[in-house]
Design a protein around this motif. Structure first.
Motif, PDB file in Angstrom:
ATOM      1  N   VAL A 129       8.099  23.127  -5.701  1.00  0.00           N
ATOM      2  CA  VAL A 129       8.934  21.918  -5.738  1.00  0.00           C
ATOM      3  C   VAL A 129       8.222  20.762  -5.048  1.00  0.00           C
ATOM      4  N   GLY A 130       7.597  21.041  -3.898  1.00  0.00           N
ATOM      5  CA  GLY A 130       6.808  20.003  -3.225  1.00  0.00           C
ATOM      6  C   GLY A 130       5.691  19.498  -4.105  1.00  0.00           C
ATOM      7  N   SER A 131       5.046  20.411  -4.831  1.00  0.00           N
ATOM      8  CA  SER A 131       3.969  20.021  -5.752  1.00  0.00           C
ATOM      9  C   SER A 131       4.505  19.184  -6.900  1.00  0.00           C
ATOM     10  N   LEU A 132       5.677  19.551  -7.423  1.00  0.00           N
ATOM     11  CA  LEU A 132       6.300  18.770  -8.493  1.00  0.00           C
ATOM     12  C   LEU A 132       6.579  17.349  -8.028  1.00  0.00           C
ATOM     13  N   LEU A 133       7.099  17.207  -6.815  1.00  0.00           N
ATOM     14  CA  LEU A 133       7.413  15.879  -6.289  1.00  0.00           C
ATOM     15  C   LEU A 133       6.146  15.047  -6.112  1.00  0.00           C
ATOM     16  N   VAL A 134       5.063  15.696  -5.697  1.00  0.00           N
ATOM     17  CA  VAL A 134       3.774  15.002  -5.579  1.00  0.00           C
ATOM     18  C   VAL A 134       3.339  14.446  -6.938  1.00  0.00           C
ATOM     19  N   LEU A 135       3.414  15.277  -7.973  1.00  0.00           N
ATOM     20  CA  LEU A 135       3.001  14.845  -9.307  1.00  0.00           C
ATOM     21  C   LEU A 135       3.866  13.703  -9.817  1.00  0.00           C
ATOM     22  N   LEU A 136       5.161  13.797  -9.597  1.00  0.00           N
ATOM     23  CA  LEU A 136       6.056  12.747 -10.075  1.00  0.00           C
ATOM     24  C   LEU A 136       5.808  11.432  -9.339  1.00  0.00           C
ATOM     25  N   ASP A 137       5.583  11.501  -8.035  1.00  0.00           N
ATOM     26  CA  ASP A 137       5.339  10.268  -7.282  1.00  0.00           C
ATOM     27  C   ASP A 137       3.990   9.661  -7.666  1.00  0.00           C
ATOM     28  N   TRP A 138       2.991  10.506  -7.859  1.00  0.00           N
ATOM     29  CA  TRP A 138       1.681  10.005  -8.293  1.00  0.00           C
ATOM     30  C   TRP A 138       1.795   9.339  -9.666  1.00  0.00           C
ATOM     31  N   ALA A 139       2.519   9.982 -10.584  1.00  0.00           N
ATOM     32  CA  ALA A 139       2.732   9.381 -11.905  1.00  0.00           C
ATOM     33  C   ALA A 139       3.507   8.075 -11.781  1.00  0.00           C
ATOM     34  N   ASN A 140       4.413   8.029 -10.826  1.00  0.00           N
ATOM     35  CA  ASN A 140       5.228   6.839 -10.592  1.00  0.00           C
ATOM     36  C   ASN A 140       4.365   5.613 -10.319  1.00  0.00           C
ATOM     37  N   PHE A 141       3.368   5.748  -9.434  1.00  0.00           N
ATOM     38  CA  PHE A 141       2.569   4.562  -9.102  1.00  0.00           C
ATOM     39  C   PHE A 141       1.246   4.496  -9.859  1.00  0.00           C
ATOM     40  N   THR A 142       1.040   5.432 -10.804  1.00  0.00           N
ATOM     41  CA  THR A 142      -0.191   5.429 -11.599  1.00  0.00           C
ATOM     42  C   THR A 142       0.068   5.101 -13.067  1.00  0.00           C
ATOM     43  N   VAL A 143       1.054   5.748 -13.661  1.00  0.00           N
ATOM     44  CA  VAL A 143       1.357   5.524 -15.077  1.00  0.00           C
ATOM     45  C   VAL A 143       1.914   4.121 -15.303  1.00  0.00           C
ATOM     46  N   LEU A 144       2.766   3.665 -14.379  1.00  0.00           N
ATOM     47  CA  LEU A 144       3.325   2.310 -14.460  1.00  0.00           C
ATOM     48  C   LEU A 144       3.013   1.599 -13.147  1.00  0.00           C
ATOM     49  N   PRO A 145       1.765   1.160 -12.965  1.00  0.00           N
ATOM     50  CA  PRO A 145       1.342   0.624 -11.659  1.00  0.00           C
ATOM     51  C   PRO A 145       1.737  -0.835 -11.461  1.00  0.00           C
ATOM     52  N   MET A 146       3.007  -1.141 -11.691  1.00  0.00           N
ATOM     53  CA  MET A 146       3.461  -2.522 -11.584  1.00  0.00           C
ATOM     54  C   MET A 146       3.282  -3.062 -10.166  1.00  0.00           C
ATOM     55  N   TRP A 147       3.641  -2.243  -9.197  1.00  0.00           N
ATOM     56  CA  TRP A 147       3.511  -2.633  -7.787  1.00  0.00           C
ATOM     57  C   TRP A 147       2.612  -1.671  -7.015  1.00  0.00           C
ATOM     58  N   GLY A 148       1.841  -0.867  -7.728  1.00  0.00           N
ATOM     59  CA  GLY A 148       0.914   0.039  -7.070  1.00  0.00           C
ATOM     60  C   GLY A 148       1.636   1.035  -6.178  1.00  0.00           C
ATOM     61  N   GLU A 149       1.019   1.381  -5.062  1.00  0.00           N
ATOM     62  CA  GLU A 149       1.606   2.393  -4.183  1.00  0.00           C
ATOM     63  C   GLU A 149       2.780   1.863  -3.367  1.00  0.00           C
ATOM     64  N   ALA A 150       3.088   0.588  -3.518  1.00  0.00           N
ATOM     65  CA  ALA A 150       4.344   0.087  -2.953  1.00  0.00           C
ATOM     66  C   ALA A 150       5.534   0.719  -3.667  1.00  0.00           C
ATOM     67  N   GLN A 151       5.314   1.296  -4.864  1.00  0.00           N
ATOM     68  CA  GLN A 151       6.367   1.994  -5.592  1.00  0.00           C
ATOM     69  C   GLN A 151       6.612   3.402  -5.064  1.00  0.00           C
ATOM     70  N   SER A 152       5.709   3.933  -4.240  1.00  0.00           N
ATOM     71  CA  SER A 152       5.819   5.316  -3.794  1.00  0.00           C
ATOM     72  C   SER A 152       7.133   5.573  -3.064  1.00  0.00           C
ATOM     73  N   LEU A 153       7.686   6.765  -3.273  1.00  0.00           N
ATOM     74  CA  LEU A 153       8.917   7.151  -2.586  1.00  0.00           C
ATOM     75  C   LEU A 153       8.723   7.181  -1.075  1.00  0.00           C
ATOM     76  N   GLY A 154       7.486   7.429  -0.621  1.00  0.00           N
ATOM     77  CA  GLY A 154       7.227   7.577   0.808  1.00  0.00           C
ATOM     78  C   GLY A 154       6.797   6.316   1.522  1.00  0.00           C
ATOM     79  N   ARG A 155       6.903   5.165   0.855  1.00  0.00           N
ATOM     80  CA  ARG A 155       6.425   3.905   1.441  1.00  0.00           C
ATOM     81  C   ARG A 155       7.024   3.625   2.816  1.00  0.00           C
ATOM     82  N   CYS A 156       8.303   3.920   2.996  1.00  0.00           N
ATOM     83  CA  CYS A 156       9.001   3.526   4.222  1.00  0.00           C
ATOM     84  C   CYS A 156       8.531   4.268   5.470  1.00  0.00           C
ATOM     85  N   TRP A 157       7.767   5.373   5.310  1.00  0.00           N
ATOM     86  CA  TRP A 157       7.336   6.130   6.487  1.00  0.00           C
ATOM     87  C   TRP A 157       6.284   5.406   7.311  1.00  0.00           C
TER      88      TRP A 157
END
Length: 492
Positions: A129-157
């Motif tokens: 499950v942790g690996s799945l979340l990694v892939l989804l977050d990476w796809a999130n800021f890579t496939v549609l890199p509108m705001w780059g890694e500012a789109q990452s779920l973990g930005r607030c940390w």
């Protein structure tokens, strides 16, 4: 007749139960989405992400929800996550609609995938499950890199930099892996009582590994230091003293702060993105002005300006002798910018033995550039920036990650935003919100580290590991199912 009425009543009761379950699934999905979004809206709430996924994971693991209910929960999780942020950030309508669809699809994939994996009921499935979340977050800021890694779920940390020093090894996806795996292990404890001890031990080992990495990284000592300053202002006023193109504005907004920062010991002084408009007729005169300021105060200048002739958003380095050392053109443009893009060739200069690189604004949301600075052993990276009120905090959150990942200091000079000086450990040494405090400068002594980080050299290696691990887990499950079905056929 009586039997028919009883049948209708039974069907009605069943329908009511199913509707209640569907409603519960939607509420759980929305709640998980809101908890994930809370930190991105206010950084101090980042720890809520450490419990945000437990309700939705529990729902999937317990087998109490139908597949359609899990899909519905994913839709509501996506809406709960992205709608509050869209309202806060006030993006244009086309951007809003794209992000709405994008994150909803992502959350549907998460809820469905996590349910499939957690119903296997093993420790391995929690790591999957942790690996799945990694892939989804990476796809999130890579496939549609509108705001780059500012789109990452973990930005607030980035609000808790000393908890995420390990991202210099893993990048931001390391945070995502820890969040997903730990909460999956908690759900394993809740739904599989016989596995509680093993789940607890696995969680303790995971935390121990990342905690030890944090301690080891924090124990590293800087090899040098450099005093730097950042100058910023807002461009919302038409008065001469608030316009850097006029003599009064140049003196008030730029020349005077440079003089004060130099007097306080700054060796490098950075100004904001698009701070000056320079065309081919005025370029020589502007360079003379900047050169005179640099010579007068014996400082290095990093100046953000618009090259009107080429329609390029640029960064200009000038040395204490008033000579131009290098120029860099912004590579990554936000969706509604129409400037000509740069080639991604980061420029570097040397200041008293410290290597200094430069990016412009949105560039620092992309690790393809930030890692170049890390691999080139830059100790400091200057980032002239121009934000707007709604995105100023989100962009700063993202900038802090780049400093930690590649172990360099960031000198962020903003127009219409927050100027900040960030240490290589992610600590904000100085900052000024120019919307609230007006024009001015900040100054700080920054530590400089020499070693290149694992992340700056290798990049997002957890993504590759996650792909391999997930493929093995799903393949093993598929083979077991085939074997079981063949066994049944043999018995029959």
């Amino acid at each position: 007749m009586v039997e028919s009425l009883e049948t209708k009543e039974d069907r009605g009761r069943i329908q009511m139960v199913l509707m209640r379950k569907a409603l519960v699934c939607r509420v759980i999905g929305a709640a998980s989405g809101l908890l994930m979004a809370a930190g991105n809206m206010k950084g101090v709430l980042a720890p809520l992400q450490a419990i945000a996924l437990i309700p939705i994971f529990y729902l999937g693991a317990s087998r109490k929800a139908r597949h359609r209910d899990m899909l519905s929960a994913g839709v509501y999780m996506g809406l709960g996550y992205i709608l509050p942020q869209i309202v806060m950030l006030r993006f244009p309508i086309p951007v809003t609609l794209i992000l709405l669809v994008h994150f909803t699809i992502m959350m549907i994939a998460l809820t469905a995938g996590a349910a499939y994996l957690l119903r296997r009921g093993t420790i391995v499935s929690s790591f999957a499950v942790g690996s799945l979340l990694v892939l989804l977050d990476w796809a999130n800021f890579t496939v549609l890199p509108m705001w780059g890694e500012a789109q990452s779920l973990g930005r607030c940390w980035s609000s808790y930099p000393y908890l995420i020093q390990f991202t210099s090894l893993t990048g931001i996806t390391g945070i995502i892996f820890v969040l997903g795996t730990l909460q999956a292990l908690v759900v394993n404890c809740l739904t599989r009582p016989k596995m509680r001890v093993r789940s607890f031990v696995a969680a303790a080992i995971l935390l121990g590994i990342f905690g030890a990495a944090n301690i080891a990284i924090c124990s590293e000592k800087p090899v040098d230091s450099l005093k730097v300053a950042a100058i910023g202002w807002t461009n919302t006023s038409s008065a001469d003293e608030a316009n850097p193109q006029t003599n009064e504005g140049f003196e008030c907004l730029f020349a005077r702060p440079v003089a004060e920062a130099a007097e306080d010991g700054a060796r490098l002084i950075v100004s904001g993105e698009l701070g000056f408009y320079i065309d081919k007729f005025s370029r020589e005169e502007w360079l003379k002005q900047f050169g005179a300021v640099a010579r007068r105060h014996n400082v290095f200048l990093a100046i953000g300006y618009l090259n009107a002739e080429l329609n390029e958003d640029r960064l200009l380095f000038i040395n204490p002798q008033g000579r131009v050392l290098a120029e860099y053109t912004k590579t990554y443009l936000i969706p509604f910018e129409d400037y000509h893009r740069g080639t991604g060739q980061v420029k570097f200069i040397e200041i008293e033995g410290v290597r200094v690189g430069g990016m412009v604004c949105h560039d620092d949301n992309f690790t393809s550039l930030s890692r170049k600075c890390g691999r080139s052993e830059a100790g400091v990276v200057v980032v002239p920036t121009l934000d707007w009120a709604q995105v100023k905090v989100a962009h700063l959150q993202s900038s802090i990650h780049r400093a930690i990942e590649s172990r360099y200091a960031v000198v962020r000079a903003a127009i219409n935003g927050i100027s900040a000086i960030i240490s290589p450990t992610g600590q904000v040494l100085a900052q000024q919100d120019h919307f609230a405090d007006g024009p001015g400068f900040i100054i700080a002594e920054i530590p400089v580290y020499s070693a290149r980080t694992i992340f700056s050299i290798i990049g997002h290696w957890p993504v590759v590991v996650s792909v391999v691990f997930l493929t093995m887990c799903v393949g093993r499950s598929f083979l077991r199912r085939i074997s079981k079905n063949q066994g049944k056929l043999c018995v029959n």
